[in-house]
Scaffold this motif. Structure first.
Motif, PDB file in Angstrom:
ATOM      1  N   THR A   4      92.024   1.501  52.768  1.00  0.00           N
ATOM      2  CA  THR A   4      91.350   2.020  53.954  1.00  0.00           C
ATOM      3  C   THR A   4      91.653   3.502  54.161  1.00  0.00           C
ATOM      4  OG1 THR A   4      93.193   1.161  55.302  1.00  0.00           O
ATOM      5  CG2 THR A   4      91.202  -0.181  55.165  1.00  0.00           C
ATOM      6  N   CYS A   5      92.875   3.914  53.841  1.00  0.00           N
ATOM      7  CA  CYS A   5      93.237   5.329  53.983  1.00  0.00           C
ATOM      8  C   CYS A   5      92.462   6.197  52.995  1.00  0.00           C
ATOM      9  CB  CYS A   5      94.743   5.494  53.777  1.00  0.00           C
ATOM     10  SG  CYS A   5      95.326   7.195  53.961  1.00  0.00           S
ATOM     11  N   VAL A   6      92.339   5.735  51.749  1.00  0.00           N
ATOM     12  CA  VAL A   6      91.606   6.510  50.742  1.00  0.00           C
ATOM     13  C   VAL A   6      90.128   6.603  51.112  1.00  0.00           C
ATOM     14  CG1 VAL A   6      90.854   6.540  48.338  1.00  0.00           C
ATOM     15  CG2 VAL A   6      93.232   5.997  48.891  1.00  0.00           C
ATOM     16  N   ALA A   7      89.533   5.477  51.555  1.00  0.00           N
ATOM     17  CA  ALA A   7      88.119   5.493  51.951  1.00  0.00           C
ATOM     18  C   ALA A   7      87.900   6.485  53.092  1.00  0.00           C
ATOM     19  CB  ALA A   7      87.684   4.090  52.361  1.00  0.00           C
ATOM     20  N   PHE A   8      88.785   6.447  54.082  1.00  0.00           N
ATOM     21  CA  PHE A   8      88.686   7.367  55.214  1.00  0.00           C
ATOM     22  C   PHE A   8      88.825   8.817  54.756  1.00  0.00           C
ATOM     23  CE2 PHE A   8      90.937   9.996  58.287  1.00  0.00           C
ATOM     24  CZ  PHE A   8      90.130   9.888  59.413  1.00  0.00           C
ATOM     25  N   SER A   9      89.788   9.080  53.905  1.00  0.00           N
ATOM     26  CA  SER A   9      90.071  10.450  53.478  1.00  0.00           C
ATOM     27  C   SER A   9      88.929  11.033  52.647  1.00  0.00           C
ATOM     28  CB  SER A   9      91.374  10.475  52.668  1.00  0.00           C
ATOM     29  OG  SER A   9      92.458   9.991  53.435  1.00  0.00           O
ATOM     30  N   LEU A  10      88.347  10.213  51.773  1.00  0.00           N
ATOM     31  CA  LEU A  10      87.264  10.702  50.923  1.00  0.00           C
ATOM     32  C   LEU A  10      86.061  11.142  51.754  1.00  0.00           C
ATOM     33  CD1 LEU A  10      87.406   8.100  48.019  1.00  0.00           C
ATOM     34  CD2 LEU A  10      87.841  10.558  47.827  1.00  0.00           C
ATOM     35  N   VAL A  11      85.707  10.359  52.757  1.00  0.00           N
ATOM     36  CA  VAL A  11      84.562  10.708  53.598  1.00  0.00           C
ATOM     37  C   VAL A  11      84.905  11.864  54.528  1.00  0.00           C
ATOM     38  CG1 VAL A  11      82.946   9.835  55.331  1.00  0.00           C
ATOM     39  CG2 VAL A  11      83.654   8.358  53.457  1.00  0.00           C
ATOM     40  N   ALA A  12      86.138  11.883  55.044  1.00  0.00           N
ATOM     41  CA  ALA A  12      86.547  12.973  55.933  1.00  0.00           C
ATOM     42  C   ALA A  12      86.490  14.314  55.217  1.00  0.00           C
ATOM     43  CB  ALA A  12      87.948  12.710  56.468  1.00  0.00           C
ATOM     44  N   ASP A  13      86.727  14.316  53.906  1.00  0.00           N
ATOM     45  CA  ASP A  13      86.755  15.551  53.134  1.00  0.00           C
ATOM     46  C   ASP A  13      85.361  16.140  52.927  1.00  0.00           C
ATOM     47  OD1 ASP A  13      88.321  17.480  51.667  1.00  0.00           O
ATOM     48  OD2 ASP A  13      87.428  16.671  49.844  1.00  0.00           O
ATOM     49  N   MET A  14      84.319  15.373  53.272  1.00  0.00           N
ATOM     50  CA  MET A  14      82.955  15.879  53.115  1.00  0.00           C
ATOM     51  C   MET A  14      82.549  16.837  54.225  1.00  0.00           C
ATOM     52  SD  MET A  14      80.878  12.481  51.934  1.00  0.00           S
ATOM     53  CE  MET A  14      81.407  11.487  50.541  1.00  0.00           C
ATOM     54  N   GLY A  15      83.308  16.890  55.300  1.00  0.00           N
ATOM     55  CA  GLY A  15      82.978  17.784  56.401  1.00  0.00           C
ATOM     56  C   GLY A  15      81.723  17.357  57.131  1.00  0.00           C
ATOM     57  N   THR A  16      80.896  18.317  57.498  1.00  0.00           N
ATOM     58  CA  THR A  16      79.692  18.018  58.283  1.00  0.00           C
ATOM     59  C   THR A  16      78.627  17.288  57.468  1.00  0.00           C
ATOM     60  OG1 THR A  16      78.815  20.209  57.745  1.00  0.00           O
ATOM     61  CG2 THR A  16      80.065  19.988  59.800  1.00  0.00           C
ATOM     62  N   LEU A  17      78.746  17.280  56.144  1.00  0.00           N
ATOM     63  CA  LEU A  17      77.745  16.630  55.302  1.00  0.00           C
ATOM     64  C   LEU A  17      77.847  15.114  55.325  1.00  0.00           C
ATOM     65  CD1 LEU A  17      77.742  18.949  52.152  1.00  0.00           C
ATOM     66  CD2 LEU A  17      76.083  18.867  54.014  1.00  0.00           C
ATOM     67  N   ARG A  18      78.893  14.587  55.946  1.00  0.00           N
ATOM     68  CA  ARG A  18      79.027  13.130  55.969  1.00  0.00           C
ATOM     69  C   ARG A  18      78.039  12.486  56.935  1.00  0.00           C
ATOM     70  NH1 ARG A  18      84.019  14.952  58.144  1.00  0.00           N
ATOM     71  NH2 ARG A  18      84.115  14.786  60.423  1.00  0.00           N
ATOM     72  N   GLY A  19      77.555  13.206  57.937  1.00  0.00           N
ATOM     73  CA  GLY A  19      76.543  12.693  58.846  1.00  0.00           C
ATOM     74  C   GLY A  19      77.064  11.642  59.813  1.00  0.00           C
ATOM     75  N   ALA A  20      76.141  11.110  60.624  1.00  0.00           N
ATOM     76  CA  ALA A  20      76.510  10.125  61.648  1.00  0.00           C
ATOM     77  C   ALA A  20      76.998   8.821  61.028  1.00  0.00           C
ATOM     78  CB  ALA A  20      75.304   9.870  62.562  1.00  0.00           C
ATOM     79  N   ILE A  21      76.342   8.389  59.938  1.00  0.00           N
ATOM     80  CA  ILE A  21      76.763   7.154  59.276  1.00  0.00           C
ATOM     81  C   ILE A  21      78.161   7.305  58.696  1.00  0.00           C
ATOM     82  CG2 ILE A  21      76.251   5.557  57.387  1.00  0.00           C
ATOM     83  CD1 ILE A  21      74.357   5.333  59.711  1.00  0.00           C
ATOM     84  N   GLY A  22      78.460   8.482  58.158  1.00  0.00           N
ATOM     85  CA  GLY A  22      79.798   8.729  57.638  1.00  0.00           C
ATOM     86  C   GLY A  22      80.851   8.686  58.732  1.00  0.00           C
ATOM     87  N   ASN A  23      80.538   9.273  59.888  1.00  0.00           N
ATOM     88  CA  ASN A  23      81.471   9.234  61.022  1.00  0.00           C
ATOM     89  C   ASN A  23      81.696   7.805  61.503  1.00  0.00           C
ATOM     90  OD1 ASN A  23      81.793  12.031  61.075  1.00  0.00           O
ATOM     91  ND2 ASN A  23      80.044  12.327  62.435  1.00  0.00           N
ATOM     92  N   TRP A  24      80.621   7.033  61.537  1.00  0.00           N
ATOM     93  CA  TRP A  24      80.704   5.636  61.965  1.00  0.00           C
ATOM     94  C   TRP A  24      81.591   4.845  61.005  1.00  0.00           C
ATOM     95  CZ3 TRP A  24      78.868   1.131  59.563  1.00  0.00           C
ATOM     96  CH2 TRP A  24      78.819  -0.009  60.370  1.00  0.00           C
TER      97      TRP A  24
END
Length: 302
Positions: free
Chosen positions: A18-38
């Motif tokens: 869960t930590c790795v999944a969170f970190s990988l998406v967090a590293d995308m910055g603003t490009l992760r979008g609303a679905i990424g934040n969710w």
């Protein structure tokens, strides 16, 4: 010994995935979008709750736990499995498939893979420890599906100023609260304090929930997809519903998702109603347990 085994073979990998999944998406910055934040918020919650439960269990001897602690911890694992699985599916179909090939796509795919791994690990924990009856599993499903429905309903434009659709939202809320209260009563063993037998109480609530959900299953698709009522029966191909990455979920898809989830949750409530009708018909009643009874992996507690 059992707690240490769970920690090294299940809890530690759960924390890492869960930590790795969170970190990988967090590293995308603003490009992760609303679905990424969710998705990030779900993985973060799972990591935090798993960490808290692990710390508590490592700092206390198993015999010092009240019996309901194991109910709560394993019920959480069931929710975590459903949450990570939902995040994996939704993130992959609404984000990953639309991202252009490159480092961001690789990170998104890796995050989805680690989310799937976390789901499997939580499922293994549930299978290994879950000695709840079918009724608890049904309540977990009812509340979880309702929670996913609420996530889609965060777009208030789907139902505001339309009384029939607002009634559907009220149905989802009322049934969720009823299921959550019953689950809490069952987990904390407070059900024996009720003035009526628990099976009768459950049967009445399940019947009411089934009737409420039937009304929502009729009204929601009717007012969302009926052309006669000014709705849009076909998925549009413009706006946020284009077949490309838009960072926001198509409103028409959200309407469809709520309709499908309403039907799915109705089936769960019908199964719950059938379970309690059978319990009442055969006269099966749960008996209060000795509050001094402690957990054992081979016991029939819960």
């Amino acid at each position: 010994i059992c707690i240490l085994w769970v920690f090294w073979l299940l809890r530690l990998p759960q924390l890492c995935s869960t930590c790795v999944a969170f970190s990988l998406v967090a590293d995308m910055g603003t490009l992760r979008g609303a679905i990424g934040n969710w998705s990030m918020s779900f993985w973060c919650v799972c990591f935090a709750m798993t960490f808290i439960i692990t710390i508590v269990e490592c700092c206390r001897h198993p015999s010092s736990f009240p019996f309901f602690w194991y109910n709560i911890s394993v019920t959480y694992a069931c929710y975590a499995a459903l949450i990570c699985l939902s995040a994996s599916i939704i993130y992959s179909i609404t984000y990953v498939q639309f991202v252009h090939y490159g480092p961001y796509r690789d990170r998104a795919i890796a995050a989805t893979a680690f989310s799937c791994i976390a789901s499997v690990l939580y499922v293994i924990e549930v299978i290994f420890f879950y000695v709840h009856t079918m009724r608890a599993l049904l309540k977990v499903l009812e509340t979880f599906v309702a929670g996913v429905i609420f996530a889609f309903l965060s777009n208030t434009s789907l139902y505001l100023h339309q009384p029939a659709l607002e009634w559907c939202v009220a149905v989802y809320s009322i049934c969720f609260i009823l299921a959550a209260v019953v689950l809490l009563l069952d987990l904390a063993e407070w059900k024996y304090m009720l003035p009526v037998p628990f099976s009768i109480f459950q049967l009445v609530l399940s019947l009411l929930s089934v009737l409420f959900y039937i009304s929502a299953l009729v009204l929601w698709p009717l007012y969302q997809f009926s052309e006669e009522l000014g709705a849009q029966p076909q998925r549009p191909s413009d706006g946020d519903c284009r077949d490309e990455l838009t960072y926001d979920m198509c409103a028409w898809d959200q309407r469809l998702a709520v309709a499908v989830l309403t039907a799915a949750n109705l089936l769960v409530y019908v199964a719950d109603l059938g379970y309690w009708a059978r319990q009442v018909s055969v006269g099966t009643e749960d008996q209060p347990r000795d509050s001094q009874e402690v957990y054992s992996p081979n016991s029939d507690i819960l």
